[in-house]
Motif scaffolding. Structure first.
Motif, mmCIF file in Angstrom:
data_model
loop_
_atom_site.group_PDB
_atom_site.id
_atom_site.type_symbol
_atom_site.label_atom_id
_atom_site.label_comp_id
_atom_site.label_asym_id
_atom_site.label_seq_id
_atom_site.Cartn_x
_atom_site.Cartn_y
_atom_site.Cartn_z
ATOM 1 N N SER A 246 -72.184 -0.971 56.764
ATOM 2 C CA SER A 246 -72.870 -0.290 57.869
ATOM 3 C C SER A 246 -73.677 -1.315 58.643
ATOM 4 O O SER A 246 -73.991 -2.394 58.141
ATOM 5 N N GLY A 247 -73.989 -0.964 59.891
ATOM 6 C CA GLY A 247 -74.814 -1.849 60.714
ATOM 7 C C GLY A 247 -74.056 -2.975 61.367
ATOM 8 O O GLY A 247 -74.677 -3.897 61.917
ATOM 9 N N LEU A 248 -72.734 -2.930 61.313
ATOM 10 C CA LEU A 248 -71.929 -3.946 61.980
ATOM 11 C C LEU A 248 -70.640 -3.311 62.487
ATOM 12 O O LEU A 248 -70.265 -2.227 62.017
ATOM 13 N N THR A 249 -70.026 -3.967 63.436
ATOM 14 C CA THR A 249 -68.739 -3.490 63.948
ATOM 15 C C THR A 249 -67.672 -3.935 62.961
ATOM 16 O O THR A 249 -67.088 -5.012 63.081
ATOM 17 N N PHE A 250 -67.429 -3.097 61.988
ATOM 18 C CA PHE A 250 -66.661 -3.477 60.804
ATOM 19 C C PHE A 250 -65.297 -4.046 61.151
ATOM 20 O O PHE A 250 -64.874 -5.056 60.603
ATOM 21 N N ALA B 90 -61.544 2.924 59.573
ATOM 22 C CA ALA B 90 -62.100 4.241 59.900
ATOM 23 C C ALA B 90 -63.251 4.605 58.959
ATOM 24 O O ALA B 90 -64.144 5.370 59.325
ATOM 25 N N LYS B 91 -63.215 4.037 57.757
ATOM 26 C CA LYS B 91 -64.256 4.315 56.759
ATOM 27 C C LYS B 91 -65.224 3.153 56.589
ATOM 28 O O LYS B 91 -66.105 3.199 55.728
ATOM 29 N N ASN B 92 -65.027 2.099 57.375
ATOM 30 C CA ASN B 92 -65.882 0.903 57.257
ATOM 31 C C ASN B 92 -65.945 0.406 55.809
ATOM 32 O O ASN B 92 -67.017 0.049 55.300
ATOM 33 N N THR B 93 -64.797 0.384 55.172
ATOM 34 C CA THR B 93 -64.752 0.061 53.748
ATOM 35 C C THR B 93 -63.643 -0.954 53.459
ATOM 36 O O THR B 93 -62.546 -0.850 54.018
ATOM 37 N N VAL B 94 -63.958 -1.893 52.587
ATOM 38 C CA VAL B 94 -62.974 -2.840 52.092
ATOM 39 C C VAL B 94 -62.822 -2.611 50.594
ATOM 40 O O VAL B 94 -63.794 -2.262 49.910
ATOM 41 N N TYR B 95 -61.592 -2.778 50.114
ATOM 42 C CA TYR B 95 -61.289 -2.499 48.720
ATOM 43 C C TYR B 95 -60.733 -3.743 48.026
ATOM 44 O O TYR B 95 -60.078 -4.581 48.658
#
Length: 122
Positions: free
Chosen positions: A25-29, A74-79
């Motif tokens: 969060s807080g960044l343009t992922f 879309a979820k601002n998530t890396v796995y």
């Protein structure tokens, strides 16, 4: 401000699997290259994997064929999908957002999560 929050660590038997997540969060992922690093007790933090904005990935040799990095913008998530875990893999795993420099250097990443512990039992 930028926040990276890892989750998914735990205890697994050798040969088992875990999937780590890192919510940003807080960044343009979607604009950021995202990296995974790990640090075992008494050792320096080391590069594990990186995923580019284009979804291309680069892995350190010791995890090739076992670990897979992916991202969901879309979820601002890396796995980090970790399969066939070995006794060499236990560490605190960190995700980080790349700013500039070498993709493989911790100095190139300005934003870090708090880390998640991975333990492998034999």
């Amino acid at each position: 401000q930028v926040q990276l929050v890892e989750s998914g660590g735990g205890l697994v038997q050798a040969g088992g699997s875990l999937r780590l997540s890192c919510a940003a969060s807080g960044l343009t992922f979607s604009s950021y290259v995202m990296g995974w690093f790990r640090q075992a007790p008494g050792k320096e933090r080391e590069f594990v994997s990186v995923i580019m904005q284009s979804f291309s990935t680069y892995d350190t040799d010791s995890v090739k064929g076992r670990f897979t990095t992916s991202r969901d913008n879309a979820k601002n998530t890396v796995y980090l999908q970790m399969n066939s875990l070995k006794p060499d893999d236990p560490a605190v795993y960190y995700c980080a957002a790349f700013t500039s420099g070498s993709l493989y250097s911790t100095n190139s990443y300005d934003y870090w999560g708090q880390g998640t512990q991975v333990t492998v039992s034999s």
